[in-house]
Design a protein around this motif. Structure first.
Motif: not given
Length: 290
Positions: A275-280
């Motif tokens: 979530i923090a990294a806006k992962a795919k």
């Protein structure tokens, strides 16, 4: 000598025929999804831009019909299938040509839980619920779909977990957001109780990678008595030996892809980090995750 030559030719050609048959089924499956997508686009035009619900209605399975009666045209419990039926006009498109899963909820093994036919596609789930146990991951984190589930008690009172469907304008990247996935499940809820996965990560990861995940067809996972039978099972629909799965996207197009392409693996190993990294995550309605 002639027999040997025939045997050699058969050994060469049979795999080719099998591949051609698999390709034909994959194309037919894509066609089903595209038709459902087209019907959905027409539906939202008649419903103030709001998508249909996975289910909407009272929670009694038999809809008040006598025990053992197929639900058939039961309309007390509405589903995405029945809501789109005026636009689809052909329930056969809800069954994938590759789906040979035996349904147990169309027999008297389930008493009054009869349904009437197979549904091979499941909608993504917008479920900000607090009643599903998903271990360390809360449902608000793993249920990131767009279709609501409008539960109600038999007297019509909304029950815990009721959510609404999104409008199409709430979906950040329609052409990149998967909203319908093939899933062959032995209890298919044909008339009013369409199946879904509370944990959206199951679209991308199998039961080895994720607790509650689902293997790709032709592999199945046994989930005895999840509904009513010792043979209850499920599988994510797939082709080319389980390597390709077809998906419907929010803009109405459908395409095949490796299911792992839907999400970054951190959605399994480190949800907070994902979530923090806006992962795919192509099942997520928020384009920030694409």
């Amino acid at each position: 000598m002639v027999i040997a030559i025939i045997a050699i030719l058969a050994a060469i050609l049979f795999p080719v025929f099998a591949q051609a048959k698999d390709a034909a089924k994959k194309t037919a499956d894509l066609s089903n999804l595209k038709q459902i997508g087209t019907s959905m686009n027409i539906y939202v035009g008649d419903s103030d831009d709001v998508l249909p619900t996975i289910r909407e209605g009272a929670s009694n399975w038999g809809c008040g019909l006598p025990s053992g009666t197929p639900l058939g045209d039961c309309h007390q419990v509405m589903s995405i299938v029945s809501q789109l039926e005026p636009y689809v006009k052909n329930r056969q498109i809800w069954k994938s040509p590759n789906d040979t899963m035996e349904r147990c909820d169309g027999t008297n093994q389930c008493g009054d839980r009869w349904t009437g036919g197979a549904v091979s596609y499941i909608p993504s789930y917008n479920g900000q619920t607090n009643w599903i146990n998903q271990g360390s991951a809360s449902p608000s984190v793993t249920s990131f779909g767009v279709f609501g589930h409008a539960w109600a008690l038999s007297d019509g009172t909304p029950r815990n977990g009721t959510t609404g469907s999104f409008s199409t304008t709430q979906i950040g990247a329609p052409a990149d957001t998967a909203i319908l996935s093939p899933a062959y499940i032995s209890w298919s809820y044909y008339s009013g109780l369409v199946q879904y996965r509370a944990d959206g990560r199951a679209w991308a990861f199998d039961n080895v990678e994720l607790s509650g995940g689902i293997p790709a067809w032709p592999k199945t996972i046994n989930v005895a008595y999840a509904w009513c039978c010792s043979t209850d099972a499920m599988s994510i629909g797939a082709y080319t030996g389980g390597k390709t799965t077809n998906y419907l996207f929010a803009d109405g197009h459908a395409k095949g892809m490796d299911r792992h392409q839907l999400m970054d693996r951190r959605w399994v190993t480190d949800i907070n980090g994902a979530i923090a990294a806006k992962a795919k995550n192509k099942v997520h309605w928020d384009e920030a995750f694409h």
